[in-house]
Write an enzyme that holds these catalytic residues in place. Structure first.
Site, PDB file in Angstrom:
ATOM      1  N   GLU A  19       0.858  -1.193   0.000  1.00 50.89           N
ATOM      2  CA  GLU A  19       0.000   0.000   0.000  1.00 50.89           C
ATOM      3  C   GLU A  19       0.886   1.231   0.000  1.00 50.89           C
ATOM      4  O   GLU A  19       2.029   1.169   0.475  1.00 50.89           O
ATOM      5  CB  GLU A  19      -0.847   0.037   1.284  1.00 50.89           C
ATOM      6  CG  GLU A  19      -1.768  -1.141   1.474  1.00 50.89           C
ATOM      7  CD  GLU A  19      -2.388  -1.156   2.879  1.00 50.89           C
ATOM      8  OE1 GLU A  19      -2.094  -0.267   3.703  1.00 50.89           O
ATOM      9  OE2 GLU A  19      -3.169  -2.074   3.142  1.00 50.89           O
ATOM     10  N   LYS A  68       2.522   4.376   1.439  1.00 55.73           N
ATOM     11  CA  LYS A  68       2.760   4.855   2.806  1.00 55.73           C
ATOM     12  C   LYS A  68       2.667   6.367   2.764  1.00 55.73           C
ATOM     13  O   LYS A  68       3.481   7.027   2.100  1.00 55.73           O
ATOM     14  CB  LYS A  68       4.130   4.425   3.312  1.00 55.73           C
ATOM     15  CG  LYS A  68       4.377   4.884   4.740  1.00 55.73           C
ATOM     16  CD  LYS A  68       5.719   4.432   5.261  1.00 55.73           C
ATOM     17  CE  LYS A  68       5.820   4.572   6.765  1.00 55.73           C
ATOM     18  NZ  LYS A  68       5.502   5.895   7.276  1.00 55.73           N
ATOM     19  N   ARG A 123      -2.018   9.328  11.299  1.00 54.85           N
ATOM     20  CA  ARG A 123      -2.859   8.142  11.398  1.00 54.85           C
ATOM     21  C   ARG A 123      -4.043   8.453  12.297  1.00 54.85           C
ATOM     22  O   ARG A 123      -3.890   9.085  13.346  1.00 54.85           O
ATOM     23  CB  ARG A 123      -2.032   7.029  12.018  1.00 54.85           C
ATOM     24  CG  ARG A 123      -2.711   5.693  12.008  1.00 54.85           C
ATOM     25  CD  ARG A 123      -1.662   4.664  12.247  1.00 54.85           C
ATOM     26  NE  ARG A 123      -2.184   3.323  12.287  1.00 54.85           N
ATOM     27  CZ  ARG A 123      -1.386   2.264  12.295  1.00 54.85           C
ATOM     28  NH1 ARG A 123      -0.068   2.426  12.292  1.00 54.85           N
ATOM     29  NH2 ARG A 123      -1.884   1.059  12.334  1.00 54.85           N
ATOM     30  N   ARG A 129      -2.674   8.670  16.473  1.00 56.06           N
ATOM     31  CA  ARG A 129      -1.771   7.565  16.724  1.00 56.06           C
ATOM     32  C   ARG A 129      -1.316   7.506  18.178  1.00 56.06           C
ATOM     33  O   ARG A 129      -1.047   6.459  18.722  1.00 56.06           O
ATOM     34  CB  ARG A 129      -0.579   7.759  15.797  1.00 56.06           C
ATOM     35  CG  ARG A 129       0.521   6.820  16.062  1.00 56.06           C
ATOM     36  CD  ARG A 129       1.607   7.032  15.072  1.00 56.06           C
ATOM     37  NE  ARG A 129       2.724   6.267  15.515  1.00 56.06           N
ATOM     38  CZ  ARG A 129       3.692   5.863  14.727  1.00 56.06           C
ATOM     39  NH1 ARG A 129       3.674   6.174  13.462  1.00 56.06           N
ATOM     40  NH2 ARG A 129       4.689   5.169  15.200  1.00 56.06           N
ATOM     41  N   GLU A 140      -5.192   7.022   7.268  1.00 53.15           N
ATOM     42  CA  GLU A 140      -4.256   8.137   7.392  1.00 53.15           C
ATOM     43  C   GLU A 140      -4.911   9.358   6.749  1.00 53.15           C
ATOM     44  O   GLU A 140      -5.479   9.245   5.666  1.00 53.15           O
ATOM     45  CB  GLU A 140      -2.966   7.750   6.645  1.00 53.15           C
ATOM     46  CG  GLU A 140      -1.851   8.705   6.791  1.00 53.15           C
ATOM     47  CD  GLU A 140      -0.783   8.275   7.805  1.00 53.15           C
ATOM     48  OE1 GLU A 140      -1.019   7.350   8.620  1.00 53.15           O
ATOM     49  OE2 GLU A 140       0.285   8.891   7.783  1.00 53.15           O
ATOM     50  N   PHE A 152      -7.150   2.043   5.561  1.00 53.98           N
ATOM     51  CA  PHE A 152      -6.438   0.791   5.282  1.00 53.98           C
ATOM     52  C   PHE A 152      -6.794  -0.367   6.203  1.00 53.98           C
ATOM     53  O   PHE A 152      -6.303  -1.472   6.014  1.00 53.98           O
ATOM     54  CB  PHE A 152      -4.924   0.985   5.216  1.00 53.98           C
ATOM     55  CG  PHE A 152      -4.327   1.738   6.389  1.00 53.98           C
ATOM     56  CD1 PHE A 152      -4.216   1.131   7.620  1.00 53.98           C
ATOM     57  CD2 PHE A 152      -3.866   3.030   6.227  1.00 53.98           C
ATOM     58  CE1 PHE A 152      -3.654   1.816   8.685  1.00 53.98           C
ATOM     59  CE2 PHE A 152      -3.299   3.726   7.290  1.00 53.98           C
ATOM     60  CZ  PHE A 152      -3.197   3.106   8.521  1.00 53.98           C
ATOM     61  N   ARG A 192       5.101  -4.037  16.968  1.00 55.83           N
ATOM     62  CA  ARG A 192       5.898  -3.759  15.777  1.00 55.83           C
ATOM     63  C   ARG A 192       6.552  -5.073  15.376  1.00 55.83           C
ATOM     64  O   ARG A 192       7.188  -5.722  16.193  1.00 55.83           O
ATOM     65  CB  ARG A 192       6.980  -2.725  16.110  1.00 55.83           C
ATOM     66  CG  ARG A 192       7.765  -2.260  14.901  1.00 55.83           C
ATOM     67  CD  ARG A 192       8.923  -1.379  15.293  1.00 55.83           C
ATOM     68  NE  ARG A 192       8.533  -0.118  15.901  1.00 55.83           N
ATOM     69  CZ  ARG A 192       8.058   0.926  15.226  1.00 55.83           C
ATOM     70  NH1 ARG A 192       7.888   0.855  13.936  1.00 55.83           N
ATOM     71  NH2 ARG A 192       7.743   2.034  15.843  1.00 55.83           N
ATOM     72  N   LYS A 234       7.723  -1.332   6.527  1.00 56.42           N
ATOM     73  CA  LYS A 234       7.682  -0.057   5.810  1.00 56.42           C
ATOM     74  C   LYS A 234       8.877   0.011   4.882  1.00 56.42           C
ATOM     75  O   LYS A 234       9.967  -0.468   5.229  1.00 56.42           O
ATOM     76  CB  LYS A 234       7.623   1.134   6.767  1.00 56.42           C
ATOM     77  CG  LYS A 234       8.615   1.118   7.875  1.00 56.42           C
ATOM     78  CD  LYS A 234       8.338   2.232   8.868  1.00 56.42           C
ATOM     79  CE  LYS A 234       9.200   2.057  10.094  1.00 56.42           C
ATOM     80  NZ  LYS A 234       8.851   2.915  11.199  1.00 56.42           N
TER      81      LYS A 234
HETATM   82  P1  AMP Z   1       6.666   5.276  10.902  1.00 51.14           P
HETATM   83  O1  AMP Z   1       5.978   6.527  11.355  1.00 51.14           O
HETATM   84  O2  AMP Z   1       7.787   5.565   9.977  1.00 51.14           O
HETATM   85  O3  AMP Z   1       7.003   4.337  12.049  1.00 51.14           O
HETATM   86  O4  AMP Z   1       5.609   4.454  10.017  1.00 51.14           O
HETATM   87  C1  AMP Z   1       4.394   3.975  10.526  1.00 51.14           C
HETATM   88  C2  AMP Z   1       3.284   4.954  10.234  1.00 51.14           C
HETATM   89  O5  AMP Z   1       3.029   5.035   8.848  1.00 51.14           O
HETATM   90  C3  AMP Z   1       1.936   4.579  10.781  1.00 51.14           C
HETATM   91  O6  AMP Z   1       1.785   4.890  12.127  1.00 51.14           O
HETATM   92  C4  AMP Z   1       0.973   5.369   9.919  1.00 51.14           C
HETATM   93  O7  AMP Z   1       0.742   6.649  10.478  1.00 51.14           O
HETATM   94  C5  AMP Z   1       1.727   5.585   8.647  1.00 51.14           C
HETATM   95  N1  AMP Z   1       1.138   4.987   7.475  1.00 51.14           N
HETATM   96  C6  AMP Z   1       1.138   5.594   6.269  1.00 51.14           C
HETATM   97  N2  AMP Z   1       0.561   4.835   5.345  1.00 51.14           N
HETATM   98  C7  AMP Z   1       0.154   3.686   5.952  1.00 51.14           C
HETATM   99  C8  AMP Z   1      -0.501   2.497   5.511  1.00 51.14           C
HETATM  100  N3  AMP Z   1      -0.867   2.332   4.251  1.00 51.14           N
HETATM  101  N4  AMP Z   1      -0.720   1.529   6.441  1.00 51.14           N
HETATM  102  C9  AMP Z   1      -0.342   1.683   7.726  1.00 51.14           C
HETATM  103  N5  AMP Z   1       0.283   2.788   8.194  1.00 51.14           N
HETATM  104  C10 AMP Z   1       0.528   3.779   7.323  1.00 51.14           C
END
Ligand code: AMP
Length: 541
Positions: free
Chosen positions: A228, A230, A235, A250, A280, A320, A392, A398
């Site tokens: 998907e 990102k 969130r 979040r 998101e 999502f 996690r 990611k």
């Molecule tokens: P990070 O902030 O780098 O730890 O990445 C995780 C965050 O990516 C999540 O908490 C979401 O806010 C965001 N996110 C963006 N797109 C998506 C997606 N398609 N599915 C899940 N999380 C997503």
């Protein structure tokens, strides 16, 4: 035979427990010490002690906050005649401490500063020096007794005889670790099994691990993955039952009032009257491209003039996941099943763009498309995975191109020259997953505008826990994303690492310090560099 009713426990038990926990670094010993105490106190005290050890005055899902500053605490300390002097050592009970904390949270409006000070002084007046020490640390959010959440959950399992897995699951769903401890100890496994998702109690979001590259994802997700977009947004989880809608960030804060158009969406566009869906929100700028994260956060901080903001910073929602629908908890279903349910509930243009493939070239094309449209990268989700709240792991990966780390500011130096009057050199730390300690990996003053220097100086002073002539040490609270060129070995810091050319890319107000990157990940990143680089024959520090 009459049941043995446990008396209200003394607060000194907590203080002594904290001291013993601080003195040992052995995980099993910590678990033993905690479970021994939990077993011998009343159910009400079990909740309080658990919360206290977690460093929280109130449950996570409870919107109340204390916001006691270092300054207020030292002012309260000045009025002291500590309990030892007045001869009433050991009179304070745990329940009395928590009753005062509740009163403190209720103080509002005119004269609140004085009222808070009076309440706090009356409490500290009854504590012994040892009790004052740990009470202060808890109030400042700086427990430093080496009890991470995992240790606490294992201690609850040990004290109650309920499996660790069940305790963890109940905790994730319930949102109050104290109540989970009480339920486990008084009612056992049967009660924990009944804990399900509760609408309007925010759920800790499932998190993703960083993928090294696309082939790693394909190798890990043997049953296939969905890729998907990102998004570089915020969130949100939307809860609805009949006419009531609440939206949480979040960090589990209630953001309903700042995004009224999302409330409308939940009421008019989703084909169910009871649900919990997740997605998101992205703020749109010129040409429909997403605007930087910082500008989006302005929508969330807004209290006044919300209508105007709705027009100035329009939002777009990409959904999502679905966690609950028409009363059914769906987190144990597989990703594909949840996605099908979600697709049947919402209009197709609110779904996150995605592909399902095992061809790494397709994935790469899709990644390039996401980046070109201004998004951050991709999320790869195992098709067979359940939804694991707060976890996690490798079920979600990611995929982001840049070298970025989320670190926590733990101290800052006063600036000189052009930056005089500002706290401008920030000590950046990563978390040690085993101990909960924050370890410094570098300092930087780069990346901020003057307005940001101003803002952060004020915030840091509110978070102060101690200071020296040049440096203010703060509660680890502010998370920043730093860009850097390289992870280097360094003997300068206890962490053993330093980030080369670190600069602050953005504030991550959506992340808690517990969600920052860890020393364990840094070690892995350091090792990974050598896949493309040579190592020195002998290590030179
Ligand atoms: P990070 O902030 O780098 O730890 O990445 C995780 C965050 O990516 C999540 O908490 C979401 O806010 C965001 N996110 C963006 N797109 C998506 C997606 N398609 N599915 C899940 N999380 C997503």
């Amino acid at each position: 035979m009459a049941q043995l009713v446990k008396q209200p426990a003394k607060f000194s038990i907590v203080a002594h427990l904290c001291r013993s926990l601080e003195e040992t670094s052995r995980r099993n010993e910590k678990i033993r010490l905690i479970s021994e105490v939990l077993r011998k106190i009343s159910p009400e005290d079990v909740s309080y002690v658990t919360l206290f050890l977690a460093g929280k005055p109130f449950p996570e899902a409870d919107p109340r906050v204390l916001e006691i500053s270092y300054a207020t605490l030292s002012a309260a300390g000045k009025t002291l005649n500590q309990a030892l002097l007045s001869g009433n050592e050991d009179s304070l009970t745990i329940a009395e401490v928590f009753a005062t904390l509740e009163k403190l949270a209720e103080v509002k409006g005119a004269g609140s500063k004085e009222k808070r000070l009076a309440l706090l002084s009356s409490l500290i007046n009854r504590t012994t020096p040892l009790e004052t020490e740990y009470l202060s640390r808890m109030l400042l959010g700086e427990m430093r007794i080496g009890v991470v959440e995992g240790v606490l959950l294992d201690a609850i399992a040990e004290a109650s005889g309920v499996s660790r897995q069940l305790v963890r699951r109940a905790h994730m769903l319930h949102g109050d670790i104290g109540d989970v401890a009480r339920l486990a100890i008084t009612e056992g496994a049967a009660a924990l099994e009944k804990v399900g998702l509760r609408l309007f109690v925010p759920v800790k979001p499932m998190l993703a691990e960083m993928a090294e590259d696309i082939p790693q994802v394909l190798a890990e997700h043997k049953e296939g993955s969905a890729f998907e977009y990102k998004f570089d947004g915020a969130r949100i989880q939307i809860h609805r039952k009949s006419d009531q809608v609440r939206i949480f960030s979040r960090r589990l804060t209630d953001v309903t009032d700042s995004i009224p158009e999302m409330v409308d969406y939940a009421k008019t566009k989703v084909k169910a009257s009871e649900f919990l869906i997740e997605g998101e929100v992205v703020a749109l700028g010129e040409g429909g491209k997403p605007v930087p994260f910082q500008d989006l956060m302005r929508r969330f901080r807004r209290v006044h003039g919300i209508e105007e903001m709705v027009e100035r910073i329009p939002l777009r929602l990409y959904l999502f996941d679905v966690l609950q629908s028409e009363g059914k908890t769906l987190i144990d279903l597989q990703y594909t099943e949840r996605w099908d349910i979600l697709s049947s509930l919402v209009p197709p243009d609110s779904l996150a763009p995605r592909i399902v493939t095992r061809d790494s070239e397709f994935v790469d094309d899709f990644l390039q498309a996401a980046l070109k449209e201004g998004h951050e990268g991709l999320m790869a989700k195992s098709l067979t995975s359940d939804y694991s709240p707060g976890a996690r792991g490798k079920k979600w990966f990611k995929i982001k191109p840049a070298d970025r780390l989320d670190v926590v500011i733990v101290a800052a130096d006063w600036g000189s020259g052009r930056r005089v009057g500002w706290l401008s050199n920030y000590h950046l730390a990563v978390r040690d997953d085993d101990t909960g300690e924050y370890l410094v990996v570098g300092k930087t003053f780069k990346g901020l505008t003057d307005a940001e220097f101003d803002m952060i100086t004020k915030r840091l002073q509110e978070l102060k826990i101690r200071e020296t002539k040049w440096t203010v040490h703060v509660k680890p609270e502010i998370v920043v994303e730093v860009a850097h060129n390289e992870v280097q070995k360094s003997s300068r810091y206890k962490s053993g690492f330093a980030l080369r050319f670190a600069r602050i890319a953005k504030f991550r107000d959506d992340k808690t310090p517990e969600e920052a990157d860890t020393i364990q990940r840094l070690r892995k990143l350091y090792e990974k560099q050598f896949e493309n680089k040579g190592r020195l024959l002998t290590e030179v520090l």
